[in-house]
Design a protein around this motif. Sequence first.
Motif, short mmCIF file in Angstrom:
data_model
loop_
_atom_site.label_atom_id
_atom_site.label_comp_id
_atom_site.label_asym_id
_atom_site.label_seq_id
_atom_site.Cartn_x
_atom_site.Cartn_y
_atom_site.Cartn_z
N GLN A 22 45.55 49.58 31.91
CA GLN A 22 44.09 49.53 31.78
C GLN A 22 43.45 49.67 33.16
OE1 GLN A 22 41.62 48.91 29.26
NE2 GLN A 22 43.19 49.65 27.86
N ILE A 23 42.82 50.81 33.39
CA ILE A 23 42.20 51.09 34.69
C ILE A 23 40.69 51.13 34.53
CG2 ILE A 23 41.96 52.82 36.53
CD1 ILE A 23 44.88 53.56 36.03
N ASP A 24 40.02 50.42 35.41
CA ASP A 24 38.56 50.34 35.34
C ASP A 24 37.92 51.61 35.88
OD1 ASP A 24 36.22 48.71 34.76
OD2 ASP A 24 35.89 48.74 36.92
N LYS A 25 38.33 52.02 37.06
CA LYS A 25 37.84 53.27 37.64
C LYS A 25 38.75 53.70 38.77
CE LYS A 25 34.47 50.80 40.52
NZ LYS A 25 33.04 50.65 40.82
N ILE A 26 38.66 54.97 39.13
CA ILE A 26 39.49 55.53 40.20
C ILE A 26 38.58 56.05 41.30
CG2 ILE A 26 41.16 57.33 40.81
CD1 ILE A 26 42.09 57.23 37.86
N LEU A 27 38.89 55.68 42.52
CA LEU A 27 38.16 56.15 43.70
C LEU A 27 39.01 57.21 44.39
CD1 LEU A 27 36.95 52.72 45.18
CD2 LEU A 27 35.85 54.13 43.43
N ILE A 28 38.42 58.37 44.67
CA ILE A 28 39.11 59.45 45.36
C ILE A 28 38.27 59.88 46.55
CG2 ILE A 28 40.02 61.80 45.18
CD1 ILE A 28 40.47 61.35 42.22
N SER A 29 38.92 60.03 47.68
CA SER A 29 38.22 60.46 48.89
C SER A 29 37.53 61.81 48.67
CB SER A 29 39.21 60.55 50.04
OG SER A 29 38.58 61.04 51.21
N LYS A 30 36.31 61.92 49.17
CA LYS A 30 35.51 63.13 48.97
C LYS A 30 36.18 64.40 49.49
CE LYS A 30 30.81 61.21 48.93
NZ LYS A 30 29.52 61.17 49.65
N VAL A 99 25.63 40.40 23.05
CA VAL A 99 24.77 40.45 24.24
C VAL A 99 25.01 41.76 24.97
CG1 VAL A 99 24.30 39.42 26.50
CG2 VAL A 99 24.61 37.95 24.49
N LEU A 100 23.92 42.51 25.21
CA LEU A 100 23.98 43.77 25.95
C LEU A 100 23.45 43.54 27.36
CD1 LEU A 100 22.40 46.21 23.30
CD2 LEU A 100 24.75 45.40 23.44
N LEU A 101 24.18 44.00 28.35
CA LEU A 101 23.77 43.85 29.75
C LEU A 101 23.44 45.22 30.32
CD1 LEU A 101 26.40 41.20 30.94
CD2 LEU A 101 24.13 40.84 29.94
N ASP A 102 22.17 45.45 30.58
CA ASP A 102 21.68 46.76 31.02
C ASP A 102 21.59 46.81 32.53
OD1 ASP A 102 20.54 49.27 31.11
OD2 ASP A 102 18.51 48.57 30.67
N GLY A 103 22.70 47.19 33.17
CA GLY A 103 22.68 47.40 34.62
C GLY A 103 22.85 46.16 35.47
N ILE A 104 23.49 45.11 34.94
CA ILE A 104 23.78 43.92 35.75
C ILE A 104 24.81 44.31 36.80
CG2 ILE A 104 24.66 41.56 35.75
CD1 ILE A 104 22.03 41.83 34.26
N THR A 105 24.51 44.07 38.08
CA THR A 105 25.42 44.49 39.15
C THR A 105 26.01 43.33 39.94
OG1 THR A 105 23.52 44.75 40.65
CG2 THR A 105 24.25 46.71 39.45
N ASP A 106 25.44 42.14 39.82
CA ASP A 106 25.94 40.98 40.57
C ASP A 106 27.04 40.30 39.79
OD1 ASP A 106 26.03 38.06 41.37
OD2 ASP A 106 24.67 38.82 42.90
N VAL A 107 28.23 40.23 40.37
CA VAL A 107 29.38 39.67 39.67
C VAL A 107 29.18 38.20 39.33
CG1 VAL A 107 30.66 39.03 41.75
CG2 VAL A 107 31.90 39.59 39.66
N SER A 134 32.01 45.41 36.51
CA SER A 134 33.13 45.54 35.58
C SER A 134 33.92 44.24 35.62
CB SER A 134 34.00 46.74 35.96
OG SER A 134 34.42 46.64 37.31
N VAL A 135 34.91 44.16 34.78
CA VAL A 135 35.66 42.91 34.67
C VAL A 135 36.86 42.94 35.60
CG1 VAL A 135 36.81 41.30 33.12
CG2 VAL A 135 34.93 42.70 32.27
N GLY A 136 36.68 42.36 36.77
CA GLY A 136 37.77 42.22 37.73
C GLY A 136 38.09 40.75 37.95
N GLY A 137 38.95 40.51 38.91
CA GLY A 137 39.36 39.14 39.18
C GLY A 137 38.22 38.23 39.56
N ASP A 138 37.27 38.75 40.35
CA ASP A 138 36.13 37.94 40.78
C ASP A 138 35.25 37.55 39.59
OD1 ASP A 138 36.94 38.05 43.40
OD2 ASP A 138 35.59 39.68 43.95
N PRO A 151 35.34 39.26 23.65
CA PRO A 151 35.49 40.71 23.75
C PRO A 151 34.40 41.33 24.64
CG PRO A 151 35.68 40.00 21.46
CD PRO A 151 35.19 38.82 22.25
N VAL A 152 34.80 42.28 25.45
CA VAL A 152 33.86 43.05 26.27
C VAL A 152 33.99 44.52 25.88
CG1 VAL A 152 33.15 43.73 28.59
CG2 VAL A 152 34.03 41.42 28.18
N CYS A 153 32.88 45.13 25.51
CA CYS A 153 32.85 46.55 25.14
C CYS A 153 32.20 47.35 26.26
CB CYS A 153 32.05 46.75 23.86
SG CYS A 153 32.63 45.80 22.44
N ARG A 154 32.74 48.52 26.52
CA ARG A 154 32.09 49.46 27.44
C ARG A 154 31.69 50.70 26.67
NH1 ARG A 154 34.80 50.37 33.25
NH2 ARG A 154 36.29 51.51 31.97
#
Length: 251
Positions: A22-30, A99-107, A134-138, A151-154
């Motif tokens: 399960q991967i949240d996102k991938i970062l690739i150098s520009k 509960v829908l979270l529209d653009g919450i950015t603070d962990v 996203s759902v990380g360790g923090d 449950p968390v839906c994306r």
Amino acid sequence: MTPDDYIYGTRAVIEAIEAGKQIDKILISKDLHNELVSELIAKAHAMKVIVTRVPAERINRITRKNHQGVLAIVSAITYHRLDHLVPALYEEGILPFIVLLDGITDVRNFGAIARTCECAGVDAIVIPDRGSVSVGGDAIKTSAGALHHIPVCRCNSIAWAARFLRENGYNVAAVSEKATINYTQGDYTTPVALVMGAEDTGISEDVMKECTTKAAIPMFGNIGSLNVSVAAGVMIYEVVRQRLAANLEII
């Protein structure tokens, strides 16, 4: 972020995708372009994993190991599909509360909201693919482990989620200081989807258009709005209060 939260190196990330990690996102150098990276991007897109091009310095801030310009952030949970969850809740005979979270950015806000949701018997939290925490360790730590139990839906967008829920019989209730009715005047004794907006901009216009109820928490001081996690707590427990008063089962 700890080393358990990410995988680095092009081949290692490809293998993780192929293994069903399960991967949240991938970062690739520009500035990274080669056949192996193209293969990685194709596999990521096939599995609907978000790929973001970033400056190499951003990856270096996470790890100084030989990441080869590629780093995958591992999801701490398995995400659910909203279109699968909604019929399942109805089949179980549950009076749904989402509960829908529209653009919450603070962990920290996200974790606090998740903790309240779990304590109040909320059935699921919905977040967008992009422009959100996203759902990380923090997040799990801040939620006191609640994110392991709810449950968390994306989905592609919260506007789509709000429309989908409205069309499936939910009262989609927006919480906004711009609303004209008091939050206690809404009826939350039917299936309900509570929408909380971003910390700085609130609920976006495209999401607001999909809402069936728009309610405000009254303000009496000099500051115009509550912290989003506090506002969520007030609204979530108003739903609980109304359902208890109507002798409805919370879970």
